[in-house]
Design a protein around this motif. Sequence first.
Motif, short mmCIF file in Angstrom:
data_model
loop_
_atom_site.label_atom_id
_atom_site.label_comp_id
_atom_site.label_asym_id
_atom_site.label_seq_id
_atom_site.Cartn_x
_atom_site.Cartn_y
_atom_site.Cartn_z
N PRO A 26 0.82 -1.22 0.00
CA PRO A 26 0.00 0.00 0.00
C PRO A 26 0.85 1.27 0.00
CG PRO A 26 -0.89 -1.58 1.56
CD PRO A 26 0.44 -2.12 1.12
N ALA A 27 2.00 1.24 0.68
CA ALA A 27 2.88 2.41 0.73
C ALA A 27 3.43 2.73 -0.66
CB ALA A 27 4.01 2.18 1.72
N VAL A 28 3.89 1.71 -1.36
CA VAL A 28 4.46 1.93 -2.69
C VAL A 28 3.38 2.36 -3.67
CG1 VAL A 28 5.59 0.80 -4.65
CG2 VAL A 28 6.42 0.39 -2.33
N ARG A 29 2.19 1.75 -3.56
CA ARG A 29 1.08 2.18 -4.43
C ARG A 29 0.73 3.65 -4.17
NH1 ARG A 29 -1.45 -2.06 -7.07
NH2 ARG A 29 -1.27 -4.15 -6.15
N THR A 30 0.79 4.06 -2.91
CA THR A 30 0.50 5.46 -2.57
C THR A 30 1.54 6.38 -3.19
OG1 THR A 30 -0.53 4.80 -0.48
CG2 THR A 30 0.22 7.08 -0.66
N LEU A 31 2.81 6.02 -3.07
CA LEU A 31 3.88 6.82 -3.67
C LEU A 31 3.71 6.91 -5.18
CD1 LEU A 31 6.55 8.37 -3.49
CD2 LEU A 31 7.75 6.17 -3.54
N GLN A 32 3.32 5.82 -5.78
CA GLN A 32 3.12 5.81 -7.24
C GLN A 32 1.99 6.76 -7.62
OE1 GLN A 32 1.93 1.98 -8.84
NE2 GLN A 32 2.82 2.45 -10.84
N THR A 33 0.94 6.78 -6.82
CA THR A 33 -0.20 7.66 -7.10
C THR A 33 0.18 9.13 -6.98
OG1 THR A 33 -1.74 5.97 -6.29
CG2 THR A 33 -2.56 8.23 -6.43
N VAL A 34 0.91 9.47 -5.95
CA VAL A 34 1.35 10.86 -5.74
C VAL A 34 2.36 11.26 -6.80
CG1 VAL A 34 2.55 12.43 -4.17
CG2 VAL A 34 0.90 10.78 -3.27
N GLY A 35 3.28 10.35 -7.11
CA GLY A 35 4.36 10.64 -8.04
C GLY A 35 5.67 10.82 -7.30
N LEU A 36 6.70 10.10 -7.74
CA LEU A 36 7.98 10.13 -7.04
C LEU A 36 8.59 11.53 -7.02
CD1 LEU A 36 10.27 8.70 -5.58
CD2 LEU A 36 11.19 7.99 -7.79
N GLN A 37 8.49 12.23 -8.13
CA GLN A 37 9.10 13.56 -8.20
C GLN A 37 8.44 14.52 -7.21
OE1 GLN A 37 9.27 15.19 -12.13
NE2 GLN A 37 10.28 17.07 -11.52
N LYS A 38 7.13 14.50 -7.15
CA LYS A 38 6.40 15.40 -6.25
C LYS A 38 6.66 15.03 -4.80
CE LYS A 38 1.97 17.78 -6.34
NZ LYS A 38 0.63 17.82 -6.98
N ALA A 39 6.66 13.75 -4.51
CA ALA A 39 6.91 13.29 -3.14
C ALA A 39 8.34 13.60 -2.71
CB ALA A 39 6.64 11.79 -3.04
N SER A 40 9.29 13.49 -3.63
CA SER A 40 10.69 13.78 -3.32
C SER A 40 10.89 15.24 -2.95
CB SER A 40 11.59 13.41 -4.50
OG SER A 40 11.53 12.03 -4.77
N LYS A 41 10.22 16.13 -3.69
CA LYS A 41 10.29 17.56 -3.36
C LYS A 41 9.71 17.83 -1.98
CE LYS A 41 10.23 19.46 -8.06
NZ LYS A 41 9.46 20.29 -9.05
N PHE A 42 8.65 17.13 -1.66
CA PHE A 42 8.02 17.27 -0.34
C PHE A 42 9.00 16.87 0.76
CE2 PHE A 42 5.51 15.63 3.21
CZ PHE A 42 4.60 16.67 3.42
N ALA A 43 9.66 15.73 0.58
CA ALA A 43 10.60 15.25 1.60
C ALA A 43 11.85 16.13 1.68
CB ALA A 43 11.01 13.81 1.28
N LYS A 44 12.26 16.69 0.55
CA LYS A 44 13.47 17.53 0.54
C LYS A 44 13.30 18.77 1.39
CE LYS A 44 16.96 19.38 -2.60
NZ LYS A 44 17.36 19.57 -4.02
N GLN A 45 12.06 19.25 1.49
CA GLN A 45 11.79 20.41 2.36
C GLN A 45 12.18 20.14 3.80
OE1 GLN A 45 7.82 22.57 1.16
NE2 GLN A 45 7.50 20.37 1.09
N MET A 46 12.22 18.85 4.16
CA MET A 46 12.54 18.45 5.53
C MET A 46 13.92 17.82 5.63
SD MET A 46 8.79 17.01 6.54
CE MET A 46 8.33 16.67 4.85
N GLY A 47 14.78 18.12 4.67
CA GLY A 47 16.16 17.67 4.75
C GLY A 47 16.42 16.25 4.31
N ILE A 48 15.44 15.59 3.71
CA ILE A 48 15.61 14.21 3.24
C ILE A 48 15.82 14.23 1.72
CG2 ILE A 48 14.64 11.89 3.12
CD1 ILE A 48 15.09 12.78 5.95
N ASN A 49 17.00 13.84 1.30
CA ASN A 49 17.31 13.81 -0.13
C ASN A 49 17.05 12.41 -0.68
OD1 ASN A 49 18.26 16.55 -0.31
ND2 ASN A 49 20.07 15.88 0.81
N ILE A 50 16.12 12.32 -1.59
CA ILE A 50 15.69 11.03 -2.12
C ILE A 50 16.51 10.66 -3.35
CG2 ILE A 50 13.76 9.75 -3.10
CD1 ILE A 50 13.52 10.38 -0.09
N GLU A 51 17.02 9.44 -3.36
CA GLU A 51 17.74 8.93 -4.53
C GLU A 51 16.72 8.36 -5.52
OE1 GLU A 51 20.72 6.17 -3.33
OE2 GLU A 51 21.47 7.45 -1.73
N LYS A 52 16.40 9.16 -6.51
CA LYS A 52 15.35 8.77 -7.45
C LYS A 52 15.75 7.56 -8.29
CE LYS A 52 13.61 13.49 -7.70
NZ LYS A 52 13.38 14.68 -8.55
#
Length: 723
Positions: free
Chosen positions: A442-468
């Motif tokens: 369910p977590a991965v399906r949720t990420l897929q729905t939101v979009g990795l790029q959009k979710a990564s930008k969200f996390a980056k605001q909090m200091g988490i750099n996502i390796e796409k």
Amino acid sequence: MPQTRLGRNHRKQGFWHYFGRFLSWCFLVFGLLFVSGVGVFAYYAKSAPTVTTTKLQAGGSSALYTNDGKFLLSLGSDKRNYIRSDQIPQQLKDAVLSIEDKRFYNEPLGVDPIRIAGSLVANIKGHDISAGGSGITQQLIKLSVFSTDASQRNIRRKAQEAWLAMQITQKYSKEKILEYYINKPYMGYNNYGIGTASNYYYGKHINQLDLSQTAMLAGMLNAPTSYDPYLYPEATKNRRDTVLYAMYRNNKIDKQTMNRAMAEPINYGLRPRHTNNDHSQRRIIDDPYIKEVVNEAKAKGFDPYNSNLKITVNIDQKAQNELYELANSNKVPFTNEKMQVGATVVDPSNGHVVAIIGGRHLPKVALGYNRAVQTGRSTGSSIKPILDYAPAIEYKNWSTAEILYDTPYVYSGTNVQLYDWDNTYQGAMTMRYALEQSRNVPAVRTLQTVGLQKASKFAKQMGINIEKSQGLSVGIGANASTLQMAGAYGALANQGVYHVPHFISKIETPDGLEHLYDNAGERVMKTSTAYMITDMLKDVISKGSGTKAQIPRLYQAGKTGTVKYSDSELKKFPSYAGTPKDSWFVGYTKDYSIAVWTGYDNLRDGKISGNGENSAQLFYKSAMQYLMKDKVNSDWQKPDTVVAQKLVSGRAITNELYVKGHTPKPPKIPKKKKNDTRRIIMGRNQDNQNEQKTQSQQGTLQKHYIVRRDAYGNLHYYYYYTR
């Protein structure tokens, strides 16, 4: 002919007339510039700080203070081997002067006009009018009175340096100034001055060193970190040889002597790398914190070892002591002595790093390895609230009752199938349940729905750099440190406002300038998002995967994280199958956010088993109990932008949360019309096995979910199939 001669004379007279006027203007402009320069110099010199013998003689170390003004410790060795002028070998003086300031004795004003002019021309070409040009006297002033912050290298500072250099040249002899300088600089490994460095690196008094060893120490004055003989022997040798060549050019040694010294191995007579004897228990406990203070100060442009800074740090010494005790006692069970831990405690309201632990059984080496800030380990499922579910609420207004599917899933473009931790699938479930039980699909399906790029930008605001490059698999494990995770979860604790975790709140330079680093934070998500995630993470601790972290009657939220071994790792260590490679727990109250990682540095060190599987949760629990014992235990208040409604699904009744304006409207169940050939199969969403049975009986069906409110206002989920 006479007219022609007259015309020529007239032209010559005109040329000299205009040339004379040009020179006059040049002298005028030069005079104005000179007068202006003198005026500016006088203006800046008038505000120059005071120089005292104590400042000149003291080491360049910075003092650390806590936020309540208490002295914590001083960077550098407390046992400085100060060498007086009559104890300094001529060989050392020759080496230092040859490489640093060969005209030192011929500078009656304490400044070198030739050096300054040459540096000014070179730096203007490089678009930097501030760096270089300083002889030994000015360097001594800089190390004693001013900050070495790069941003402070300006005309004002240079003018004050020159003025003070002239002052101390009139007050002190050249030999005394050279004595102060040789005993002043940082020389690596908490050593100040060449006398202390001689004992540390060679175990000898400075007058017992040979020429090559003396040249090495003289070369380190410029950049002790870059010319560390243990870490960078080749660079250190090149620097030593540069010093020897400078001595030869300065007629202090002959060519044969230079070549003989250059041929000596750089490690000749060098002691093994070690710690100073004054590395007290306090320093061992605080070492991970001090290391990050030093790194943060350097990142801000300061040199804490040479600037005489007063640094106010955010440490809570009692909390720091407690983390050290938890890591090195039997209060928290670990699988064996080689199992390690890294943990960070952050105050969500301001980003202050309260305490940090870099490992168990820390070696007595200053500024050692700090596992709390390592970013090469996967977070496991502890990333899900930040990367998967929070963006879904933030951008898609999902409720905690959003229906997700824990069904077979294959990553797009691959043949890699995703499994949950128990290698089973549980069908349809609410987002709350999926997060509570840490279901992967369910977590991965949720990420897929939101979009990795959009979710990564969200996390980056909090200091988490996502390796796409990881693709959607990053939704169940991103590389991050406990420092980053504690900061990110702090935004959840602080109603969506994020503060960058920081160790320093203030730096005061010797000239009285204060640099403040606390700030109001940045809103990175809506209050509704933070509250809804927090509400679900409470269930993780009360009845989900984090029950070992339960603290009676404490309002808290948190998330577990486990990392599996790769197939290649299991081939090497087949007995590790079924055990976690890394184990995390990140949790928070309104007052503290704590992230804990446990695992091994190397695969061969062992596997997490037995009580060690709960070490992260139990470490968190003990730390949070200690921190909250004198704090007010208060809950988060539901914002007006969140609506709570009861949801009845089968026999279960849950309180679900919705973003205001996005609550479900009870739909009508479609009625089968007379001529409608579709077959409607009705059921209640309470038993996944029955659902699977229905599907197998009816063949390929399309499933539809609906919600209906009963007479008491309760919501019921239903589903129906159409063929």
